[in-house]
Design an enzyme around this catalytic site. Sequence first.
Site: not given
Ligand code: SAH
Length: 204
Positions: A55
Amino acid sequence: MRNKLADILLEKGIVDNSVLEAIRAVPRHLFLDSSFEDHAYQDKAFPIGADQTISQPYTVAFQSELLQVRPNHKILEIGTGSGYQTAVLLKLKARVYTIERQLELFKKTNLFFKKMGYRPKKVIFGDGYKGLPEEAPFDSIIVTAGAPFVPNPLLAQLKIGGRLVIPVGLDEQVMTLFVRKSAKEFEKKEFGSFRFVPLLEDKN
Ligand code: SAH
C-alpha cells in the site's frame, strides 16, 4: 529519506505523532523487490509479486491513524502482503495477528518477518472474510484490500469500543470506520476514496 516521507504525510494531513514516528522507523525499502528499492520513499504503491501491491505510505498512515492504536492493543490485519503495514503496527507496540490468502506471499513474508526479527503474534494462511474467531475479540481490525461488502464476522469479532477500518467498494473504495458501541450497535463513519487490490473470496 524516511524523515522526508513522514514530512510529506504530515503535509497530506496525518497528524498522529506515533504513526509518523512509526513511518520514520520502518525501513520500507526492505519490503520491496530490489528493482523498486530506489523508489521506496515516494508516496506510492508498488507491486510485490503474486499480483499484489504494497500500500501507498499515505494509505498505511491513514488507516493506522483511524485505528487509534495503543500499546498492547490486540489487532487483526486482513491482507499481510509485504508485511509493511504489519511492521508499522508492531512499531506502535500492538499485538498483531495477520492473515494472507496467497500462499506464495504468506511464505515469503513469514520468512522475512523471521529474518528481520519482526514478531507478529500469528501469521496465518487463510481467508480474511472469516476473521480469526479463535483469537477474538480484538481492539481493532484493519482490512488492507478492497472489500465488496463488510464481512459480518469482522464486526462480530470487535470488542465493545473496538474499531474496524475497512475500504469498501468495487473499483474504488470508501475508507470506512465502524466503532462498536454495544453488542448490537455500530457507529459508521466514511472517509475519502482509495484504491486497493480486491479482497478475494476463497477459491475453495
Ligand atoms: N498490508 C499489505 C497490503 C497488501 S495488498 C502491505 O502493507 O503490503 C492486500 C493483500 O490482501 C494482498 O496480499 C492479498 O493477497 C490479500 N488478500 C486478498 N484477499 C484476501 C482474503 N480474503 N484474506 C486474506 N488476505 C487477502
